[in-house]
Design a protein around this motif. Structure first.
Motif, PDB file in Angstrom:
ATOM      1  N   MET A  18       0.876  -1.214  -0.069  1.00 40.09           N
ATOM      2  CA  MET A  18       0.110   0.139  -0.031  1.00 40.09           C
ATOM      3  C   MET A  18       0.916   1.344   0.104  1.00 40.09           C
ATOM      4  N   LYS A  19       0.287   2.183  -0.622  1.00 38.47           N
ATOM      5  CA  LYS A  19       1.093   3.617  -0.643  1.00 38.47           C
ATOM      6  C   LYS A  19      -0.058   4.482  -0.422  1.00 38.47           C
ATOM      7  N   ILE A  20       0.217   5.257   0.566  1.00 35.87           N
ATOM      8  CA  ILE A  20      -0.809   6.424   0.958  1.00 35.87           C
ATOM      9  C   ILE A  20      -0.295   7.860   0.908  1.00 35.87           C
ATOM     10  N   THR A  21      -0.483   8.558   0.228  1.00 35.52           N
ATOM     11  CA  THR A  21       0.069  10.130   0.392  1.00 35.52           C
ATOM     12  C   THR A  21      -1.189  11.399   0.723  1.00 35.52           C
ATOM     13  N   TRP A  22      -0.564  12.370   1.056  1.00 35.33           N
ATOM     14  CA  TRP A  22      -1.383  13.536   1.317  1.00 35.33           C
ATOM     15  C   TRP A  22      -0.635  14.850   1.197  1.00 35.33           C
ATOM     16  N   ALA A  23      -1.085  15.676   0.950  1.00 36.61           N
ATOM     17  CA  ALA A  23      -0.573  17.191   0.526  1.00 36.61           C
ATOM     18  C   ALA A  23      -0.284  17.862   1.813  1.00 36.61           C
ATOM     19  N   THR A  24       0.740  17.383   2.304  1.00 37.21           N
ATOM     20  CA  THR A  24       1.166  17.997   3.816  1.00 37.21           C
ATOM     21  C   THR A  24       1.356  19.394   3.545  1.00 37.21           C
ATOM     22  N   GLY A  25       1.968  20.028   2.556  1.00 38.06           N
ATOM     23  CA  GLY A  25       2.092  21.555   2.574  1.00 38.06           C
ATOM     24  C   GLY A  25       0.803  22.464   2.827  1.00 38.06           C
ATOM     25  N   GLU A  26      -0.238  22.066   2.093  1.00 35.43           N
ATOM     26  CA  GLU A  26      -1.562  22.535   2.240  1.00 35.43           C
ATOM     27  C   GLU A  26      -2.581  22.218   3.589  1.00 35.43           C
ATOM     28  N   LEU A  27      -2.029  21.152   3.862  1.00 38.70           N
ATOM     29  CA  LEU A  27      -3.248  20.591   5.095  1.00 38.70           C
ATOM     30  C   LEU A  27      -2.417  20.652   6.471  1.00 38.70           C
ATOM     31  N   PHE A  28      -1.029  20.400   6.404  1.00 37.99           N
ATOM     32  CA  PHE A  28      -0.383  20.764   7.713  1.00 37.99           C
ATOM     33  C   PHE A  28       1.025  21.439   7.555  1.00 37.99           C
ATOM     34  N   PRO A  29       0.558  22.736   7.212  1.00 34.60           N
ATOM     35  CA  PRO A  29       2.003  23.327   6.830  1.00 34.60           C
ATOM     36  C   PRO A  29       2.925  23.435   8.208  1.00 34.60           C
ATOM     37  N   ASN A  30       4.180  23.368   7.938  1.00 29.09           N
ATOM     38  CA  ASN A  30       4.945  23.493   9.132  1.00 29.09           C
ATOM     39  C   ASN A  30       4.696  22.328  10.219  1.00 29.09           C
ATOM     40  N   GLU A  31       4.321  21.459   9.982  1.00 27.02           N
ATOM     41  CA  GLU A  31       3.891  20.345  10.949  1.00 27.02           C
ATOM     42  C   GLU A  31       4.526  19.050  10.569  1.00 27.02           C
ATOM     43  N   ASN A  32       5.251  18.170  11.123  1.00 23.77           N
ATOM     44  CA  ASN A  32       5.540  16.833  10.852  1.00 23.77           C
ATOM     45  C   ASN A  32       4.445  15.943  11.597  1.00 23.77           C
ATOM     46  N   VAL A  33       3.512  15.553  10.670  1.00 24.49           N
ATOM     47  CA  VAL A  33       2.360  14.660  11.357  1.00 24.49           C
ATOM     48  C   VAL A  33       2.994  13.028  11.417  1.00 24.49           C
ATOM     49  N   SER A  34       2.117  12.331  11.984  1.00 26.34           N
ATOM     50  CA  SER A  34       2.569  10.929  11.991  1.00 26.34           C
ATOM     51  C   SER A  34       1.076  10.145  11.428  1.00 26.34           C
ATOM     52  N   PHE A  35       1.550   8.769  11.047  1.00 31.11           N
ATOM     53  CA  PHE A  35       0.503   7.951  10.243  1.00 31.11           C
ATOM     54  C   PHE A  35       0.507   6.695  11.067  1.00 31.11           C
ATOM     55  N   PHE A  36      -0.827   6.091  11.126  1.00 32.33           N
ATOM     56  CA  PHE A  36      -0.982   4.952  11.483  1.00 32.33           C
ATOM     57  C   PHE A  36      -2.144   4.018  10.902  1.00 32.33           C
ATOM     58  N   TYR A  37      -2.165   2.788  11.036  1.00 27.44           N
ATOM     59  CA  TYR A  37      -2.864   2.000  10.025  1.00 27.44           C
ATOM     60  C   TYR A  37      -3.305   0.549  10.864  1.00 27.44           C
ATOM     61  N   THR A  38      -4.262   0.064  10.214  1.00 31.35           N
ATOM     62  CA  THR A  38      -4.725  -1.293  10.783  1.00 31.35           C
ATOM     63  C   THR A  38      -5.473  -1.896   9.860  1.00 31.35           C
ATOM     64  N   PHE A  39      -5.429  -3.459   9.512  1.00 29.90           N
ATOM     65  CA  PHE A  39      -6.259  -4.034   8.863  1.00 29.90           C
ATOM     66  C   PHE A  39      -7.248  -5.087   9.599  1.00 29.90           C
ATOM     67  N   ASP A  40      -7.368  -4.731  11.102  1.00 30.85           N
ATOM     68  CA  ASP A  40      -8.138  -5.544  11.855  1.00 30.85           C
ATOM     69  C   ASP A  40      -9.407  -4.846  11.844  1.00 30.85           C
ATOM     70  N   GLU A  41     -10.550  -5.623  12.020  1.00 26.78           N
ATOM     71  CA  GLU A  41     -11.927  -5.383  11.998  1.00 26.78           C
ATOM     72  C   GLU A  41     -12.469  -5.361  13.414  1.00 26.78           C
ATOM     73  N   GLY A  42     -13.557  -4.411  13.681  1.00 26.16           N
ATOM     74  CA  GLY A  42     -14.337  -4.675  14.998  1.00 26.16           C
ATOM     75  C   GLY A  42     -13.548  -3.653  16.015  1.00 26.16           C
TER      76      GLY A  42
END
Length: 353
Positions: A18-42
């Motif tokens: 999987m490859k997931i990208t976002w426009a960090t300059g527009e959405l989160f300017p000057n902020e280094n965000v973190s990313f989390f994911y899961t394939f579990d349900e429930g």
């Protein structure tokens, strides 16, 4: 609600990564965000933090991770993970981008070509096989699509070089929510059912063929012109400067067999000399001789003014020989016979006929 509206790009590479990208300059300017994911349900979800980030100007702008199931939930949070900035739940199977076609083969029959590739391990029904081609005279690609994994097309000119490329397309909206296609397989070049390195090779080959044929025709033309000029020059040379016969070829035996002794050669070759004399005697000389003979007869009728020597029948037949002998300077103190007359000759003796 604004968290659901954040634009992200999601790609599932052949249900493997999987490859997931976002426009960090527009959405989160000057902020280094973190990313989390899961394939579990429930409710019992185990969130995993991203281990492979994609950067944009030193800020996190995407994440790469392994595909582990059909259902995916993602969460973008602040740098320490305490506050969630964006979350989304999706079906990973709806974002599949297929791999390139494998083991592509071309089958030619006259003006028809059939292209095929190996069938994928899974989800064959969700794929279309696309073929694009163009000749070196075309500016745009011609496209043909068929079910996986074979496509055919006809109408190819065997005299033209064609470029081919193929790829797999994911069906929308039955299998994908995004129109993803595989990357193009390496471009190939064909002419009359034979593979080439490029269509430039065909152009170079044709150019070389034209050059060779042109040079060959030019050489043949020059040789023909030289031959014509040589023939014409020989004719002009014969007309302007006629060849002078070499007497040594006519009298070769005089010098080889008789060492230049003319009298001996005449005695042995009297018939050859006579024949040669008769063949090359000009009509004017014959006429002149006949005229002199007529004058001699008239003079005989009028009365002899001087002694005329006449030949017998045998002498008349050999008048050529007698004339040749008479014109030669006789050897000193020798006896000459003409028609029954005997004449003593010395160095000062001359005979007139």
């Amino acid at each position: 609600g604004w968290k659901e509206a954040i634009n992200t790009t999601i790609i599932n590479f052949n249900n493997e990564k999987m490859k997931i990208t976002w426009a960090t300059g527009e959405l989160f300017p000057n902020e280094n965000v973190s990313f989390f994911y899961t394939f579990d349900e429930g409710k019992q979800k185990v969130w995993k933090s991203c281990t492979t980030y994609l950067l944009d100007q030193d800020y996190n702008s995407g994440c790469l991770f392994k595909t582990e199931g059909p259902t995916l939930a993602i969460s973008i949070r602040n740098s320490n993970g305490s506050e969630e900035l964006f979350s989304k739940k999706l079906k990973s199977d709806f974002y599949i981008k297929p791999n390139r076609p494998e083991n592509v083969t071309f089958f030619w029959k006259e003006d028809t070509v059939t292209v095929s590739c190996n069938k994928p391990v899974r989800a064959e029904r969700c794929l279309k096989f696309e073929l694009q081609y163009k000749s070196k005279f075309d500016k745009e690609w011609q496209s043909r699509t068929s079910k996986c994994c074979s496509v055919g097309e006809q109408g190819f000119d065997p005299r033209k070089c064609y470029s081919f490329r193929v790829r797999l397309r994911r069906l929308v909206p039955y299998c994908n929510v995004v129109n993803y296609s595989s990357d193009w397989e390496a471009e190939t070049f064909w002419m009359n059912g034979m593979p080439l390195d490029s269509c430039d090779d065909d152009t170079t080959s044709q150019s070389n063929t034209v050059i060779v044929l042109s040079c060959s025709l030019a050489v043949l033309l020059v040789m023909l012109i030289l031959l014509i000029l040589l023939c014409k020059w020989q004719r002009v040379q014969v007309s302007v400067l006629p060849a002078i016969p070499d007497p040594k070829y006519l009298f070769v035996d005089l010098f080889n067999d008789h060492n230049g002794n003319l009298q001996e050669w005449l005695d042995k070759n009297d018939h050859v000399v006579l024949q040669t004399k008769m063949e090359y005697e000009e009509p004017e000389s014959i006429t002149e001789a006949e005229s002199q003979q007529e004058d001699g007869k008239n003079s005989e009728k009028q009365g002899p003014q001087e002694k005329i020597f006449t030949f017998s029948g045998a002498a008349e037949n050999n008048d050529g020989k007698a004339a040749d002998i008479a014109c030669l300077k006789p050897p000193s103190n020798t006896m000459a016979s003409f028609a029954g007359f005997h004449i003593l000759r010395n160095d000062d003796t001359y005979v007139m006929l």
